[in-house]
Scaffold this active site. Structure first.
Site, PDB file in Angstrom:
ATOM      1  N   TYR A 109      -4.054  -1.973  -3.237  1.00 21.82           N
ATOM      2  CA  TYR A 109      -2.957  -2.481  -2.498  1.00 21.82           C
ATOM      3  C   TYR A 109      -1.637  -2.190  -3.340  1.00 21.82           C
ATOM      4  O   TYR A 109      -0.544  -1.826  -2.595  1.00 21.82           O
ATOM      5  CB  TYR A 109      -3.214  -3.956  -2.090  1.00 21.82           C
ATOM      6  CG  TYR A 109      -3.959  -4.085  -0.966  1.00 21.82           C
ATOM      7  CD1 TYR A 109      -3.424  -3.551   0.394  1.00 21.82           C
ATOM      8  CD2 TYR A 109      -5.221  -4.545  -1.115  1.00 21.82           C
ATOM      9  CE1 TYR A 109      -4.395  -3.873   1.502  1.00 21.82           C
ATOM     10  CE2 TYR A 109      -6.205  -4.902   0.038  1.00 21.82           C
ATOM     11  CZ  TYR A 109      -5.827  -4.618   1.252  1.00 21.82           C
ATOM     12  OH  TYR A 109      -6.435  -4.456   2.336  1.00 21.82           O
TER      13      TYR A 109
ATOM     14  N   ARG B 132      -1.031   1.307  -2.127  1.00 23.94           N
ATOM     15  CA  ARG B 132      -0.546   1.337  -0.656  1.00 23.94           C
ATOM     16  C   ARG B 132       0.865   1.065  -0.639  1.00 23.94           C
ATOM     17  O   ARG B 132       1.894   1.553  -0.003  1.00 23.94           O
ATOM     18  CB  ARG B 132      -1.409   0.448   0.088  1.00 23.94           C
ATOM     19  CG  ARG B 132      -2.792   0.714   0.378  1.00 23.94           C
ATOM     20  CD  ARG B 132      -3.311   1.839   1.067  1.00 23.94           C
ATOM     21  NE  ARG B 132      -3.004   3.045   0.551  1.00 23.94           N
ATOM     22  CZ  ARG B 132      -3.744   3.700  -0.663  1.00 23.94           C
ATOM     23  NH1 ARG B 132      -4.795   2.992  -0.990  1.00 23.94           N
ATOM     24  NH2 ARG B 132      -3.246   4.734  -1.080  1.00 23.94           N
TER      25      ARG B 132
ATOM     26  N   HIS C 291      -1.604  -8.911  10.584  1.00 23.90           N
ATOM     27  CA  HIS C 291      -2.414  -8.902   9.696  1.00 23.90           C
ATOM     28  C   HIS C 291      -1.654  -8.924   8.176  1.00 23.90           C
ATOM     29  O   HIS C 291      -2.200  -8.386   7.081  1.00 23.90           O
ATOM     30  CB  HIS C 291      -3.101  -7.656   9.610  1.00 23.90           C
ATOM     31  CG  HIS C 291      -4.324  -7.590  10.714  1.00 23.90           C
ATOM     32  ND1 HIS C 291      -4.808  -6.258  11.287  1.00 23.90           N
ATOM     33  CD2 HIS C 291      -4.704  -8.566  11.310  1.00 23.90           C
ATOM     34  CE1 HIS C 291      -5.750  -6.807  12.153  1.00 23.90           C
ATOM     35  NE2 HIS C 291      -5.625  -8.014  12.619  1.00 23.90           N
TER      36      HIS C 291
ATOM     37  N   THR D 230      -4.451   2.323  18.209  1.00 18.89           N
ATOM     38  CA  THR D 230      -5.284   1.353  17.598  1.00 18.89           C
ATOM     39  C   THR D 230      -6.827   1.360  18.135  1.00 18.89           C
ATOM     40  O   THR D 230      -6.944   1.704  19.349  1.00 18.89           O
ATOM     41  CB  THR D 230      -5.016   0.063  17.532  1.00 18.89           C
ATOM     42  OG1 THR D 230      -6.034  -0.911  16.956  1.00 18.89           O
ATOM     43  CG2 THR D 230      -4.559  -0.364  19.167  1.00 18.89           C
TER      44      THR D 230
ATOM     45  N   LEU E 253      -4.797   8.592  20.379  1.00 18.92           N
ATOM     46  CA  LEU E 253      -4.995   9.839  20.346  1.00 18.92           C
ATOM     47  C   LEU E 253      -6.503  10.019  20.850  1.00 18.92           C
ATOM     48  O   LEU E 253      -6.950  11.141  21.270  1.00 18.92           O
ATOM     49  CB  LEU E 253      -5.253  10.133  18.672  1.00 18.92           C
ATOM     50  CG  LEU E 253      -5.127  11.673  18.312  1.00 18.92           C
ATOM     51  CD1 LEU E 253      -4.127  12.618  19.181  1.00 18.92           C
ATOM     52  CD2 LEU E 253      -5.173  11.835  16.913  1.00 18.92           C
TER      53      LEU E 253
HETATM   54  P1  NAD Z   1      -7.861   2.340  12.985  1.00 23.47           P
HETATM   55  O1  NAD Z   1      -7.905   3.145  11.961  1.00 23.47           O
HETATM   56  O2  NAD Z   1      -9.111   1.679  13.227  1.00 23.47           O
HETATM   57  O3  NAD Z   1      -7.835   3.281  14.398  1.00 23.47           O
HETATM   58  C1  NAD Z   1      -6.352   4.181  14.323  1.00 23.47           C
HETATM   59  C2  NAD Z   1      -6.573   4.533  15.727  1.00 23.47           C
HETATM   60  O4  NAD Z   1      -5.208   5.478  15.825  1.00 23.47           O
HETATM   61  C3  NAD Z   1      -7.564   5.447  16.391  1.00 23.47           C
HETATM   62  O5  NAD Z   1      -7.839   5.027  17.626  1.00 23.47           O
HETATM   63  C4  NAD Z   1      -7.036   7.068  16.441  1.00 23.47           C
HETATM   64  O6  NAD Z   1      -7.447   7.521  17.524  1.00 23.47           O
HETATM   65  C5  NAD Z   1      -5.614   6.495  16.584  1.00 23.47           C
HETATM   66  N1  NAD Z   1      -4.525   7.675  16.129  1.00 23.47           N
HETATM   67  C6  NAD Z   1      -4.733   8.452  15.064  1.00 23.47           C
HETATM   68  N2  NAD Z   1      -3.897   9.473  14.980  1.00 23.47           N
HETATM   69  C7  NAD Z   1      -2.900   8.896  16.039  1.00 23.47           C
HETATM   70  C8  NAD Z   1      -1.661   9.527  16.516  1.00 23.47           C
HETATM   71  N3  NAD Z   1      -1.079  10.411  15.771  1.00 23.47           N
HETATM   72  N4  NAD Z   1      -1.190   8.803  17.379  1.00 23.47           N
HETATM   73  C9  NAD Z   1      -1.601   7.805  18.252  1.00 23.47           C
HETATM   74  N5  NAD Z   1      -3.084   7.524  17.895  1.00 23.47           N
HETATM   75  C10 NAD Z   1      -3.325   7.906  16.823  1.00 23.47           C
HETATM   76  O7  NAD Z   1      -6.749   1.401  13.030  1.00 23.47           O
HETATM   77  P2  NAD Z   1      -6.429   0.010  13.599  1.00 23.47           P
HETATM   78  O8  NAD Z   1      -6.992  -0.111  15.129  1.00 23.47           O
HETATM   79  O9  NAD Z   1      -4.860  -0.263  13.456  1.00 23.47           O
HETATM   80  O10 NAD Z   1      -7.161  -0.904  12.433  1.00 23.47           O
HETATM   81  C11 NAD Z   1      -6.599  -1.905  12.129  1.00 23.47           C
HETATM   82  C12 NAD Z   1      -6.706  -2.393  10.629  1.00 23.47           C
HETATM   83  O11 NAD Z   1      -6.197  -1.212   9.728  1.00 23.47           O
HETATM   84  C13 NAD Z   1      -5.380  -3.167  10.303  1.00 23.47           C
HETATM   85  O12 NAD Z   1      -5.972  -4.386   9.795  1.00 23.47           O
HETATM   86  C14 NAD Z   1      -4.347  -2.821   9.609  1.00 23.47           C
HETATM   87  O13 NAD Z   1      -3.768  -3.818   8.692  1.00 23.47           O
HETATM   88  C15 NAD Z   1      -5.154  -1.714   8.746  1.00 23.47           C
HETATM   89  N6  NAD Z   1      -4.471  -0.489   8.343  1.00 23.47           N
HETATM   90  C16 NAD Z   1      -3.252  -0.303   8.512  1.00 23.47           C
HETATM   91  C17 NAD Z   1      -2.291   0.943   8.217  1.00 23.47           C
HETATM   92  C18 NAD Z   1      -0.771   0.950   8.089  1.00 23.47           C
HETATM   93  O14 NAD Z   1      -0.243  -0.255   8.081  1.00 23.47           O
HETATM   94  N7  NAD Z   1      -0.178   1.843   8.302  1.00 23.47           N
HETATM   95  C19 NAD Z   1      -3.141   1.843   7.861  1.00 23.47           C
HETATM   96  C20 NAD Z   1      -4.556   2.006   7.668  1.00 23.47           C
HETATM   97  C21 NAD Z   1      -5.235   0.645   7.995  1.00 23.47           C
END
Ligand code: NAD
Ligand code: ZN
Length: 234
Positions: free
Chosen positions: A56, A59, A109, A177, A203
């Site tokens: 973390y 990150r 979260h 998501t 996506l």
């Molecule tokens: P996930 O990784 O499970 O899903 C990501 C989704 O985004 C998928 O459906 C994918 O098809 C889509 N995607 C990928 N690239 C895209 C784009 N350019 N445009 C539109 N959609 C796109 O993520 P989630 O569902 O948010 O999982 C939840 C957990 O992941 C949370 O608890 C979160 O805290 C954590 N997380 C957060 C981050 C961040 O803060 N940036 C990064 C990674 C994980």
């Protein structure tokens, strides 16, 4: 279809992907090379605090190397210009929505830029590493701070406020998501149950795609900008 006044938006890792932040379950099923259960559980933190804190810390440090993208900016514009109620509920732990200027939002979260004290439960803004075991500003305990991130098995933040907003929503929009993580994955059903129109921008279609009235497939930087233009400019 009723007039749209109240909007609830749920965002996930996909909205930040084009800023250069890896999504949760990349193509290899890992988050930045780690199995999710080795990083995002209270058991993982107890078993291997060095691994989890280092993960973390990395990150958090990475936030300095990325910028909000067009999707974050479009949502911030919607927040500024929409005269009805609006709530952006993000699952993301990055700070890109607020850096783009969004105000009516919450981090269900938790957030990388916050630390949580395991002794007194205090939460405080945090910008640097936690691996060195710094002292809590509230109770003075050293070594008790952990990332203020909701791990699997822990209760997300502000669920009552989110549920109330979902019950009042005329439109619920889910952006980037996967629909794999509950309770967020169930928000579409709650909103729909109370009469909202529901739209998914993603996506790839999520696990719960069939719950939405409409799904649009493509990158957030394009779909979110188009949708916000549609809503504000007609
Ligand atoms: P996930 O990784 O499970 O899903 C990501 C989704 O985004 C998928 O459906 C994918 O098809 C889509 N995607 C990928 N690239 C895209 C784009 N350019 N445009 C539109 N959609 C796109 O993520 P989630 O569902 O948010 O999982 C939840 C957990 O992941 C949370 O608890 C979160 O805290 C954590 N997380 C957060 C981050 C961040 O803060 N940036 C990064 C990674 C994980
Ligand atoms: Zn404390």
């Amino acid at each position: 279809m009723r007039d749209i006044s109240n909007i609830v938006i749920l965002t996930g890792a996909g909205v930040s992907a084009e800023s250069g932040l890896a999504t949760f379950r990349g193509p290899d099923g890992l988050w930045e090379g780690h199995r999710v259960e080795d990083i995002c559980t209270p058991q993982a933190l107890a078993r291997d605090p060095v691994l989890v804190q280092t993960f973390y810390d990395a990150r958090r440090a990475a936030l300095a190397t990325v910028e909000p993208n067009a999707a974050h900016r479009a949502l911030a514009r919607l927040d500024a210009e929409w005269t009805g109620d609006l709530l952006i509920v993000t699952q993301n732990v990055d700070d890109l929505h607020e850096r783009a200027g969004a105000v009516r939002m919450l981090h269900m979260h938790g957030e990388l830029k916050s630390a949580l004290c395991r002794r007194c439960g205090g939460r405080a803004p945090w910008a640097t590493d936690l691996i060195d075991g710094p002292a809590c500003g509230a109770c003075g305990q050293a070594g008790g701070l952990r990332p203020d991130i909701v791990f699997f098995g822990e209760m997300p933040y502000q669920m009552e406020r989110i549920e109330a907003a979902l019950e009042d929503a005329d439109l619920f929009v889910s952006i980037g998501t996967s629909g794999a993580v509950y309770p967020a994955a169930g928000f579409v059903q709650t909103a729909r149950h109370y009469g909202a129109q529901t739209l998914e921008l993603n996506l790839d279609p999520s696990a719960g795609s069939h719950f939405f009235h409409e799904t649009r497939i493509g990158p957030a930087s394009q779909l979110v900008v188009e949708w916000v233009d549609e809503l504000l400019d007609g």
